[in-house]
Enzyme design. Sequence first.
Site, mmCIF file in Angstrom:
data_model
loop_
_atom_site.group_PDB
_atom_site.id
_atom_site.type_symbol
_atom_site.label_atom_id
_atom_site.label_comp_id
_atom_site.label_asym_id
_atom_site.label_seq_id
_atom_site.Cartn_x
_atom_site.Cartn_y
_atom_site.Cartn_z
ATOM 1 C CB CYS A 200 12.051 -1.627 13.669
ATOM 2 S SG CYS A 200 10.388 -1.368 14.332
ATOM 3 C CB SER B 291 1.378 1.392 13.764
ATOM 4 O OG SER B 291 1.912 2.213 12.754
ATOM 5 N NE ARG C 274 1.985 -2.265 15.127
ATOM 6 C CZ ARG C 274 2.678 -1.888 14.054
ATOM 7 N NH1 ARG C 274 2.370 -2.353 12.859
ATOM 8 N NH2 ARG C 274 3.672 -1.042 14.166
ATOM 9 C CB CYS D 107 6.942 6.320 -4.007
ATOM 10 S SG CYS D 107 5.713 5.276 -3.186
ATOM 11 C CG ASP D 108 7.625 4.434 2.515
ATOM 12 O OD1 ASP D 108 8.793 4.105 2.675
ATOM 13 O OD2 ASP D 108 6.713 4.181 3.323
ATOM 14 C CB CYS E 117 -14.032 2.882 -13.871
ATOM 15 S SG CYS E 117 -14.635 2.791 -12.193
ATOM 16 C CB CYS F 234 -1.536 2.670 -4.843
ATOM 17 S SG CYS F 234 0.237 2.506 -4.582
ATOM 18 C CB CYS G 289 -10.189 -2.601 -8.990
ATOM 19 S SG CYS G 289 -11.558 -2.221 -10.071
#
Length: 406
Positions: free
Chosen positions: A24, A130, A142, A283-284, A327, A337, A356
Site C-alpha cells: 500500500c 476511502s 490517512r 472473511c476479510d 433483544c 459481526c 450493541c
Amino acid sequence: MNFESASLPRAPRSLMWKTVSEDCNLACDYCYYSTCKGTPGQKIRTIDRDLLETVIRQMMEAGSGGVSFVWQGGEPLLAGLSFFEQVVSFQARYALPHTIISNAVQTNGTLVDKAWAAFFKRYSFLLGVSVDGPRAIHDKRRITGSGAGSYNRVMAGIEELGQAWVPYNILTVLHEDNIERPGELMSWIAENDFSHIQFIPCMDFRSQDATTQGRYLISPRQYGHFLCEVFDIWYEDGDPTLSIRFFDNWLQKLVGLEPELCTHRSTCSSMLVLEQNGDAYPCDFYLDPEHRLGNMRTDTLQQLMTREKWSSFIQAKSRVNDQCRQCRFLHYCQGGCPRNRVGSGSAREAGVDYFCESYSLVYSYGEARMRKLATKVLKREGVKRPPRNAPCLCGSGKKSKVCCGA
Ligand code: SF4
Ligand code: SF4
C-alpha cells in the site's frame, strides 16, 4: 464429515481478492491489514497470471447467471492497469453466455487518473473510495509513509471518477477525530455531492491474528449518538435522497428484502476471500491460519466450498447469546459481526457485539420513522402488506398487525 447442504451455497456469492497483498502507498495507523507503513517494496506483489486465470475460470464455471469480484488491498491499483486488463480479458474468455459480471475495487483513491477512470467506465467497475471527511480530519490519519496527508490526491482521484461517470461509494472510517462531528461530516458529504456513503466504526485489530480481541477507538455510545444525529439529517422528512449503507440495510429488512451487508444478515457472508498467493479464507477479518480453507493453486473452488471450516464459519454467527435472543432488535441487527463480539477464545463467539449499545440506540431512536418510510416504499412499489395475522415482512416473527404493519 461432509457439510454439503442444500442451504449452503455451492459457489461463493462473491470473490474478494487481496490483489497486491499488504502492499500500500498509504500508512493509515488504524489499518487492520497492511503492515508496510506506506512503503511497499520495489516489486509489488501481484497475483500471477496462471492463478488469476484458474480462479476466474472456476468462478465463471460455478456462477449461475452472475459472478462478482471485489479487488482489495493494500492498495489494489498498485497492481497496474495491465493487470486489470488481464482480469477483464480472462473474465470475457471464460464467462458462460448471459453471465452478468460485476467488478468492484476498494481503493484509497490516490492513484486514480484519467486512464484508470476511463478503464473503470469502459468495464462498468464500481469503486469504493476511502475518505475520512474534510481535509483536516482526513489528513490526520490517512497519510503517506513520510507523514504527508493524502486528501488532495484522493479528491483529485474522485474528481476523475466523477468526470468519467464512474459510480463510486465513499467509505468513511469513524474514529476519535470525526465521531463527535456528524453534522460537519454530513455537510461535507452534501458539499461534495456524494450520493453513497458507508460509515465504518474503526476496529483496530489485525486480520492475520483473529484470536486477539479488537481494540476500539470509539465507544459504543459515541457511535450510537453519531448514527442518531446522522439519521436526523438523512431522513429529510421521510424523503431521503442519500444512500447510507447502514440505513439502506435496515430499510431492506423492513420491506421484506434480505439485507446485502453481512453484518445485517442472519449468517456470515458467503464471500470467499483470497490472499494474493491464492490462500483462501471465509472473511476479510479472519486471515489467520486457523481459518485458512486451503489454496486455489492446489484446491478447487468446489473443494473449498465443501470444507467443514467454511460451513461452520458461515453458520456460527446465527448462534447468538441470550441477550441477543431476547433483544427486540435482533431481527434488524442479527447479532452484529462475530469479529466484534467481546470475550476471549471460544467464549468470544458467545459474546455480544461491542457496538450493541450503538445499535439499540439508533434502532429505538429511528424505528418509528423508518417504519413509516418502509410503508411509503411498499406503497410506491405497489407491494401489499401481509394480512393482519400473517408474519410481518420485517422478519420479526410478530404478526403484521402488531409490528410494522400496525
Ligand atoms: S442490539 Fe445488541 S443485544 Fe440486540 S441483537 Fe444486536 S447485538 Fe444483540
Ligand atoms: S465475521 Fe463479520 S465481517 Fe466477517 S462475514 Fe461475518 S458478519 Fe461479515
